[in-house]
Scaffold this active site. Structure first.
Site, PDB file in Angstrom:
ATOM      1  N   ASP A  78       0.481  -1.287  -0.459  1.00 36.78           N
ATOM      2  CA  ASP A  78      -0.241   0.020  -0.213  1.00 36.78           C
ATOM      3  C   ASP A  78       1.007   1.263   0.377  1.00 36.78           C
ATOM      4  O   ASP A  78       1.808   1.466   0.216  1.00 36.78           O
ATOM      5  CB  ASP A  78      -1.176   0.286   1.411  1.00 36.78           C
ATOM      6  N   GLU A 145       0.413  -1.689   5.332  1.00 31.90           N
ATOM      7  CA  GLU A 145       1.269  -1.314   6.118  1.00 31.90           C
ATOM      8  C   GLU A 145       0.714   0.005   6.572  1.00 31.90           C
ATOM      9  O   GLU A 145       1.379   0.719   7.579  1.00 31.90           O
ATOM     10  CB  GLU A 145       2.381  -1.106   5.670  1.00 31.90           C
TER      11      GLU A 145
END
Length: 479
Positions: A78, A145
């Protein structure tokens, strides 16, 4: 294809361009994950996803390296979605538009996603290559994350074979990271009581143009936090009058970025007093924020609202924002020049009859945030609000003399012509969580120079990417 595909190393930039083309903000990275899974299947690699969506790909060793220990390359899928207010960009549907600016690659009005897209691209480029020597290779790509390390928290046990790991989430050329801070989220809430509007004036106040940045890596820079600056402004206004009420208040968009913008709508009795406070506040922005030369306050008249927050709610919000601890709380006593404990309010918004805020607390040591958590809890409870702590993740304890650190340092010295710096970072890396699940992992973290991560000014240094690639491939070949 964008112009960055003309850069070297070609395989890495090709993959980064592909990554930019597929929207992948936190909680919405599944399309990118599936694209990578389908590509890995087409190459005949072993590929699986675990229960939380993490991706694991395995590639056999190149000839002659079959008997060497396997190694894992790790990155997160991400990116942080941040855009300038003037930029029309839907992070769920629109691609990131990378462009070359001198020696840097940046995006057009948004975060670039070099954090951690360059690291992910390097791992995929190694998988894709036929001429890079490496032992048996595992590539672990984790989910979400940036919004709480949820992929690492839910990582499947007994999945990885490797006891050696290279994390690719470091953002400074010439540095090797061997430790990081742990973190925890705090959600603040405060009830809002309303009243019919009784004031003759209404204004929208925008604090804009701040530098923002990463709330871990940049917390020591003393960059302004737009939400905290709203507290400074409201406190200044309270000194001259209490005849005002908040209509709406909001700022920031993600918990792990220093807010660059915050907004306040006020109804009040005396517009002249507001003008006086605004003029004095401009001096605060110009003189008190050397790291934010473009900071500004913009005031525009608004139509009168039907209702406002009541006066007690308004005063309570002003008090909380003024008193809220924020920024560096303690420096490390064991690692010189490194922040030990910090916190940063990243998001503030009005939701129905509640003010909600999100803070990210960080510390290098276990229990390092206990004192500031007690302060936060006391402040909110005495103000009639509440705070909830969640999403704790551990730090990564430094181990400076392991096999992978020693080897990485050797190759970095050969490339740079001098020894790299061995460092501990105040930001959160997934390494601590990964070692909790796989305690025998020998981990090192490297990466190219990235500036202004988590802000629309994010950029990655092209020569540093070449250096990083040379280091990564040299280490893989000599394991």
């Amino acid at each position: 294809m964008s112009a960055i595909q003309s850069l070297q190393p070609a395989q890495l930039w090709h993959w980064f361009d592909q990554i930019c083309a597929i929207p992948h903000p936190s909680y919405h990275e599944n399309a990118l994950a599936e694209f990578i899974v389908n590509w890995a299947k087409s190459k005949g690699f072993f590929v699986e996803r675990d229960d939380v969506g993490n991706v694991l790909i395995r590639k056999p060793a190149t000839p002659g390296m079959e008997n060497r220990p396997s190694v894992a390359l790790q990155a997160h899928l991400d990116m942080v979605p941040q855009a300038n207010e003037s930029t029309q960009h839907d992070f769920l549907t629109d691609p990131i538009l990378p462009r070359i600016q001198g020696e840097w690659v940046t995006a057009t009005g948004t975060t670039l996603g070099a954090d951690n897209g360059i690291g992910m691209a390097s791992a995929l480029a190694v998988l894709d290559s036929d001429d890079i020597a490496h032992p048996e290779l595992e590539v672990l790509l984790t989910m979400t994350e940036e919004a709480g390390m949820e992929g690492a928290l839910g990582l499947r046990a007994n999945w990885l074979k490797s006891n050696l790991m290279i994390n690719t989430d470091t953002e400074e050329n010439g540095e090797i990271y061997i430790g990081c801070a742990g973190g925890e989220n705090a959600d603040l809430s405060l009830p809002v009581h309303r009243q019919p509007n009784k004031f003759p004036h209404c204004f929208h106040i925008a604090i804009k143009g701040l530098s923002g940045g990463h709330s871990g890596c940049d917390i020591h820079t003393q960059r302004g936090n737009a939400i905290k600056l709203l507290g400074v402004f409201l406190t200044a206004l309270r000194y001259v009058t209490e005849d005002f009420a908040i209509v709406d208040i909001r700022g920031g968009s993600v918990r792990n970025a220093i807010p660059r913008e915050a907004f306040l709508t006020l109804a009040l009795d005396d517009a002249t007093l507001l003008t006086m406070v605004v003029e004095k506040f401009k001096d605060v922005l110009q003189q008190g924020l050397p790291e934010d030369p473009n900071a500004e306050i913009i005031v525009t008249a608004q139509a009168l609202p039907e209702e406002t927050f009541d006066i007690p709610t308004t005063q309570t919000i002003a008090h909380i924002l003024s008193a809220l601890p924020n920024g560096v709380q303690a420096m490390s006593q064991s690692v010189e020049g490194v922040v030990e404990t910090s916190l940063s309010i990243g998001v503030l918004k009005t939701v129905d009859d509640e003010i909600k805020g999100t803070i990210l607390l960080r510390s290098l040591i276990e229990g390092g945030t206990d004192e500031v958590k007690a302060e936060l809890t006391d402040l909110l409870q005495k103000s009639g609000g509440n705070v909830k702590y969640y999403g704790y993740y551990p730090g990564w304890a430094p181990q400076p003399n392991t096999e992978i650190v020693t080897l990485t340092k050797k190759h970095y010295t050969e490339i740079l012509g001098h020894e790299p710096e061995i460092k501990v970072i105040h930001a959160g890396l997934e390494c601590g969580l990964l070692k909790k699940i796989y305690p025998n992992l020998d981990v090192v973290s490297i990466g190219p120079t990235i500036r202004n991560a988590h802000s629309p000014d994010e950029k990655v240094h092209i020569p540093a990417v070449q250096t990083y690639w040379q280091l990564l491939t040299n280490v893989l070949a000599s394991l």
